[in-house]
Design an enzyme around this catalytic site. Structure first.
Site, PDB file in Angstrom:
ATOM      1  N   HIS A  15     -42.562 -69.177  45.815  1.00 15.84           N
ATOM      2  CA  HIS A  15     -43.731 -69.606  46.468  1.00 15.84           C
ATOM      3  C   HIS A  15     -44.595 -68.316  47.009  1.00 15.84           C
ATOM      4  O   HIS A  15     -45.333 -68.487  47.874  1.00 15.84           O
ATOM      5  CB  HIS A  15     -43.724 -70.686  47.329  1.00 15.84           C
ATOM      6  CG  HIS A  15     -43.036 -71.772  47.198  1.00 15.84           C
ATOM      7  ND1 HIS A  15     -43.296 -72.788  46.638  1.00 15.84           N
ATOM      8  CD2 HIS A  15     -41.474 -71.836  47.143  1.00 15.84           C
ATOM      9  CE1 HIS A  15     -42.690 -73.940  46.366  1.00 15.84           C
ATOM     10  NE2 HIS A  15     -41.473 -73.332  46.714  1.00 15.84           N
ATOM     11  N   SER A  59     -61.188 -45.197  41.107  1.00 15.00           N
ATOM     12  CA  SER A  59     -62.447 -45.874  41.224  1.00 15.00           C
ATOM     13  C   SER A  59     -63.573 -44.999  40.985  1.00 15.00           C
ATOM     14  O   SER A  59     -63.613 -43.950  41.580  1.00 15.00           O
ATOM     15  CB  SER A  59     -62.371 -46.781  42.470  1.00 15.00           C
ATOM     16  OG  SER A  59     -63.904 -46.953  42.811  1.00 15.00           O
ATOM     17  N   LYS A 119     -58.637 -44.526  45.483  1.00 13.21           N
ATOM     18  CA  LYS A 119     -58.184 -45.819  44.797  1.00 13.21           C
ATOM     19  C   LYS A 119     -57.228 -45.247  43.925  1.00 13.21           C
ATOM     20  O   LYS A 119     -57.403 -44.242  43.067  1.00 13.21           O
ATOM     21  CB  LYS A 119     -59.175 -46.538  44.277  1.00 13.21           C
ATOM     22  CG  LYS A 119     -59.953 -47.500  45.094  1.00 13.21           C
ATOM     23  CD  LYS A 119     -59.293 -48.623  45.416  1.00 13.21           C
ATOM     24  CE  LYS A 119     -59.798 -49.795  44.943  1.00 13.21           C
ATOM     25  NZ  LYS A 119     -58.882 -50.979  45.276  1.00 13.21           N
ATOM     26  N   GLU A 179     -52.600 -54.551  34.903  1.00 16.78           N
ATOM     27  CA  GLU A 179     -53.843 -55.724  34.990  1.00 16.78           C
ATOM     28  C   GLU A 179     -54.291 -55.949  33.582  1.00 16.78           C
ATOM     29  O   GLU A 179     -54.365 -57.099  33.367  1.00 16.78           O
ATOM     30  CB  GLU A 179     -55.065 -55.220  35.718  1.00 16.78           C
ATOM     31  CG  GLU A 179     -54.704 -55.086  37.151  1.00 16.78           C
ATOM     32  CD  GLU A 179     -55.899 -54.402  38.117  1.00 16.78           C
ATOM     33  OE1 GLU A 179     -56.951 -54.910  38.200  1.00 16.78           O
ATOM     34  OE2 GLU A 179     -55.799 -53.100  38.289  1.00 16.78           O
TER      35      GLU A 179
END
Ligand code: ARG
Length: 501
Positions: A171, A304, A310, A317
Site C-alpha cells: 500500500h 526543467s 531540477k 516516466e
C-alpha cells in the site's frame, strides 16, 4: 537475364488488381491502401518464404530447375540490394501496395517469365501470414536477449549492493525490512516470466500457412510438406531460424484468417511493458527528495526549462507512459480481429502497424531500463537514516511472541497495542522499550492474562528480533527477501545466467 517477355510488356503494372495508384487510379486510394511504408521491414522474411515456395514448385514440376535457379539468384540479388540501401532501394513503389508486390515486381523485372511463375498457387494472404510468423520468431529472440541483459543488470546490482537493508512497501506504506538484493531478484523474476511468456509463442511457429493460397488451397499439386522442409533449413539463423520441426497448418482458411500469433506476441509484450512501468514507478518514487533512496545517472535525467535545480526522471516516466501505447496496440489488434469473417479481410493489414510499434517500444524501453539499472546509485546512508521509522520490525516481534507460545492473533493484537504505547511514550521504535515496558504493555493489552508457556511475554532475547538489520537475518522461508533468501536466490540466478551464456 529475362527471357521472352511478351507478358511483361502488357502493362507497366504487373497485377491488374493493383489498380489504386496507377495513372487511371486515385493517388489518395494508393496512399490509403498501401502497407509498404511499414511492411518493408519484412523483406528478408518475404524473400525466404518465396525461395521456399519456389523450391517446392520446382520439386512438383510446376517450374523448371532453370526457373528456380533464376528465381533464387534474382531474389538473393534483391535481398543484397535492399540490404545495401534499404531506404533508397528503387524497387519500393507505393503503387504496388506492399513489400510482397514490390519484391515480386523487381524479380520479374530482373528475370522475366521465371519470376512471373513464382506466385503460382500463392496469394498475398498466405504470404503475409508466413512472413509474420518468420518475423515473430526473430523478434521474440531479440526481445528475449534484451530481457536477459536487463536481468543481468539487476543481478550485477544485487551482487554489488544486495545487502543494503531497506524497507519494503505494501500500500506504499512501510511493511517489513528487506535487502536490496531481494528487490532486485523480484524484478529479475518478473522479467524472467515475461521472457517465458514470449517463448511460449514458439509453439505457434510450428505450422506455416504457405500453400493455403488465398483461402481454400489450390487445385495445383502443391506439396506443403516440401515447403516445410525448405523453410526448416532455410536462411540466416541470426535473422530467423525458419520453421523449426514443424508442420503445415491444417486449415487453409484458418491459416490465412488468423492473427492469434500477433495478439499473443503483443500480449507478451504488454506484460513486459507492464512490469517495466511498475519498476519505473517504484524508482521514480525512490528518486524523489522525500525518499532519496537512489540517484539516477545524469545521462538518464533531464532538467526543467524553468526550474534550474531540477533533475527529472524523464526516462523512467517515459517507460511508465509508453506502457499505455503498448496496451493500446494490443487493444487495437483484438478489436481489429473482432467480428471479421473467417478468411482474409483487409482489416488484417493493420496488424503490422501495431505489432511493429509495440515491439519497437518495448525494445527501446528494455534497453533504456538496462542502462538505468546498470548506472543507478543506491544511497545507502540515506536509506539507513530513515530505517528505524515505521516499525518495520513489528511483524518480527509478533513472530517472536509466537515462538513463545502466544497464538498469532493474540500476538498481533499485543504488538498493535505495543506500537501504540511506543508512540504514547514519545518513542519511535520498538527497541526503545525496556523488557519491563514490553511486559507491562502486553499485560495491559491482554487485560491481565498471562502467556501460557513462558512466565513473561518477552525476555531479554526480544532485542535479537528487533531492528531491521536483525530482522533481515531472521527470515528463513524459501524465496524470502532477507539475507538468506537473497543469498540462495543469487546462487540460483548465477547458475541460470551461467547456463544462458
Ligand atoms: N499488404 C497486405 C497485408 O498486409 C497483404 C495481403 C493483401 N491481400 C489481399 N488479398 N489484398 O495484409
Amino acid at each position: 537475364m529475362s527471357d521472352s517477355s511478351d507478358h511483361q510488356n502488357q502493362t507497366s503494372k504487373p497485377w491488374e488488381h493493383a489498380k489504386a495508384g496507377g495513372s487511371e487510379g486515385d493517388p489518395l486510394a494508393a496512399r490509403f491502401v498501401e502497407s509498404l511504408s511499414y511492411d518493408r521491414r519484412l523483406y528478408k522474411h518475404d524473400i525466404a518464404g518465396s525461395i521456399a515456395h519456389a523450391r517446392m514448385l520446382c520439386k512438383v514440376n510446376l517450374i523448371t530447375d532453370d526457373d528456380l535457379q533464376q528465381i533464387e539468384t534474382g531474389l538473393k540479388e534483391i535481398e543484397a540490394e535492399i540490404e545495401a540501401n534499404f531506404d533508397g532501394w528503387p524497387g519500393w513503389k507505393i503503387e504496388l501496395e506492399d513489400v510482397h508486390m514490390c519484391i515480386e515486381a523487381a524479380l520479374i523485372e530482373k528475370v522475366g517469365d521465371a519470376g512471373r511463375k513464382l506466385h503460382t498457387g500463392r496469394s498475398r494472404n498466405d504470404q503475409v501470414a508466413l512472413d509474420l510468423k518468420l518475423w515473430f520468431e526473430s523478434a521474440a529472440d531479440h526481445v528475449d536477449g534484451l530481457i536477459d541483459a536487463l536481468i543481468k543488470a539487476y543481478h550485477t546490482l544485487a551482487k554489488s549492493h544486495g545487502e543494503i537493508v531497506m524497507p519494503s512497501y505494501t500500500h506504499l506504506q512501510r511493511a517489513q525490512p528487506i535487502v536490496l538484493g531481494g528487490e532486485c531478484i523480484a524484478w529479475a523474476e518478473a522479467f524472467r516470466r515475461a521472457a517465458l511468456r514470449l517463448s511460449l509463442i514458439d509453439d505457434n511457429f510450428e505450422d506455416h500457412p504457405l500453400g493455403s493460397g488465398a483461402i481454400a488451397g489450390s487445385s495445383l499439386p502443391l506439396d506443403r510438406k516440401q515447403i516445410t522442409r525448405a523453410l526448416k533449413y532455410f536462411g540466416d539463423p541470426t535473422v530467423f531460424g525458419g520453421i523449426p520441426d514443424g508442420d503445415q497448418s491444417s486449415s487453409s482458411i484458418e491459416a490465412t484468417a488468423s492473427r492469434d500469433i500477433a495478439i499473443d506476441f503483443v500480449y507478451a509484450l504488454s506484460m513486459t511493458a507492464m512490469w517495466l512501468s511498475r519498476w519505473a514507478e517504484q524508482w521514480i518514487i525512490y528518486a524523489t527528495t522525500e525518499f532519496g533512496f537512489i540517484t539516477i545517472d545524469d545521462k538518464y535525467t533531464t532538467g526543467s526549462s524553468m526550474m534550474p535545480q531540477k533533475q527529472n526522471p524523464d526516462m523512467l516516466e517515459l517507460i511508465r507512459g509508453r506502457c499505455g501505447n503498448v496496451y493500446g496496440h494490443l487493444m487495437a489488434l483484438l478489436t481489429m480481429c473482432k467480428g471479421i469473417t473467417i478468411g482474409y479481410n483487409r482489416d488484417l493489414q493493420e496488424d503490422k502497424r501495431h505489432v511493429f510499434a509495440a515491439y519497437d517500444t518495448v525494445c527501446d524501453c528494455l534497453e533504456m531500463a538496462t542502462r538505468i539499472v546498470s548506472t543507478v546509485t543506491f544511497n545507502e546512508d540515506r536509506i539507513k537514516q530513515g530505517l528505524d521509522r515505521g516499525y518495520l520490525d513489528a511483524t518480527s516481534l509478533a513472530e517472536y511472541l509466537v515462538t513463545r507460545g502466544v497464538p498469532f492473533r493474540t500476538a498481533h493484537q499485543i504488538v498493535g497495542a505495543t506500537v501504540r504505547a511506543c508512540g504514547e511514550k514519545g518513542f519511535y521504535k520498538l527497541e526503545q522499550l525496556s523488557v519491563e515496558d514490553f511486559n507491562a504493555t502486553c499485560d495491559e493489552a491482554m487485560g491481565g492474562a498471562k502467556p501460557q508457556a513462558a512466565g513473561e511475554w518477552v525476555g531479554e532475547d526480544v532485542y535479537e528480533w528487533l531492528g531491521p538489520e536483525n530482522v533481515v537475518k531472521r527470515y528463513q522461508t524459501y524465496g524470502n527477501a532477507g539475507l538468506t533468501g537473497f543469498e540462495e536466490q543469487l546462487k540460483a540466478w548465477e547458475e541460470r545466467l551461467g547456463e544462458q551464456e
